[in-house]
Design a protein around this motif. Structure first.
Motif, mmCIF file in Angstrom:
data_model
loop_
_atom_site.group_PDB
_atom_site.id
_atom_site.type_symbol
_atom_site.label_atom_id
_atom_site.label_comp_id
_atom_site.label_asym_id
_atom_site.label_seq_id
_atom_site.Cartn_x
_atom_site.Cartn_y
_atom_site.Cartn_z
ATOM 1 N N MET A 1 0.845 -1.200 0.000
ATOM 2 C CA MET A 1 0.000 0.000 0.000
ATOM 3 C C MET A 1 0.877 1.246 0.000
ATOM 4 O O MET A 1 1.904 1.274 0.668
ATOM 5 C CB MET A 1 -0.924 -0.001 1.219
ATOM 6 C CG MET A 1 -1.899 1.177 1.267
ATOM 7 S SD MET A 1 -2.860 1.246 2.812
ATOM 8 C CE MET A 1 -3.894 -0.196 2.623
ATOM 9 N N ASP A 58 -2.308 4.407 -3.506
ATOM 10 C CA ASP A 58 -3.609 3.824 -3.169
ATOM 11 C C ASP A 58 -4.513 4.807 -2.432
ATOM 12 O O ASP A 58 -5.721 4.860 -2.679
ATOM 13 C CB ASP A 58 -3.410 2.581 -2.293
ATOM 14 C CG ASP A 58 -2.551 1.533 -2.970
ATOM 15 O OD1 ASP A 58 -3.014 0.933 -3.947
ATOM 16 O OD2 ASP A 58 -1.393 1.351 -2.535
ATOM 17 N N ARG A 92 -8.331 5.412 -6.845
ATOM 18 C CA ARG A 92 -7.730 5.722 -5.550
ATOM 19 C C ARG A 92 -8.807 6.133 -4.547
ATOM 20 O O ARG A 92 -9.894 6.532 -4.917
ATOM 21 C CB ARG A 92 -6.691 6.836 -5.716
ATOM 22 C CG ARG A 92 -5.459 6.317 -6.442
ATOM 23 C CD ARG A 92 -4.633 7.361 -7.106
ATOM 24 N NE ARG A 92 -3.420 6.752 -7.664
ATOM 25 C CZ ARG A 92 -2.606 7.354 -8.505
ATOM 26 N NH1 ARG A 92 -2.824 8.579 -8.901
ATOM 27 N NH2 ARG A 92 -1.539 6.716 -8.965
#
Length: 205
Positions: A1, A58, A92
């Motif tokens: 991440m 992300d 996102r």
């Protein structure tokens, strides 16, 4: 991440958000989440857009001043606005801690393909104790409010969806409001601010 945050710092509100967003960075690193920290003079449109275009980010958390159509970075320079950069947020999850940005900007972010958005449809407010200016994390007036707001970021860092993070934050608001609802509670004036922010927070998914 991979998490990207903006942390401008040039006036009292951004001074506080700078430190409270710093707690999110600490939490992310403790969980092995990689962090891009656009702090102070790095919180500029060109740098933000460059990272969004080139990095597999992300989660995006923007802290600063805002309005219905835009959010600002350092020195109140606009870094993201309707028609300028929202397409870079496709796939996102976004948390914008800025006044009013959920009204129009947040909706456009979603139309451009974002996974989820959490923000505010009215001014985001928090009180401060001037005696605590040099230690924002110790400010007993600001802490109850910013702690509830920070929950959005904390939950996103744990891998939760925008919807789940928003729910966690609203639950924290409800718990905090319950604590301040007693007439005997210290700083009971915080109740109205907590209620205001709670009802101003929106989630799009």
């Amino acid at each position: 991440m991979l998490l990207l945050l903006t942390r401008p710092r040039y006036d009292t509100p951004t001074h506080y958000l700078f430190y409270w967003a710093g707690l999110l960075i600490d939490e992310a690193k403790s969980k092995g989440v990689k962090v891009i920290d656009l702090d102070k003079n790095k919180a500029r449109q060109k740098k933000l857009h460059s990272y969004l275009a080139k990095q597999p980010i992300d989660i995006v958390i923007l802290n600063g001043h805002g309005n219905r159509e835009a959010v600002a970075g350092q020195d109140n320079d606009i870094i993201l606005s309707v028609g300028n950069g929202t397409d870079l947020l496709k796939n996102r999850t976004i948390f914008v801690r800025a006044c009013d940005a959920g009204v129009i900007l947040g909706k456009e972010i979603m139309t451009k393909g974002a996974k989820g958005f959490v923000g505010y449809i009215q001014p985001f407010m928090f009180p401060i104790d001037k005696e605590s200016f040099n230690e924002p994390l110790e400010d007993q007036l600001a802490a109850p409010v910013l702690d509830c707001s920070n929950q959005v970021g904390l939950s996103l860092i744990k891998g939760k969806s925008a919807e789940e993070a928003n729910k966690d934050s609203l639950n924290k608001y409800a718990e905090t409001i319950d604590r301040y609802s007693s007439s005997q509670a210290p700083n009971s004036f915080l109740l109205s601010i907590l209620l205001w922010n709670m009802t101003s927070q929106v989630c799009y998914r």
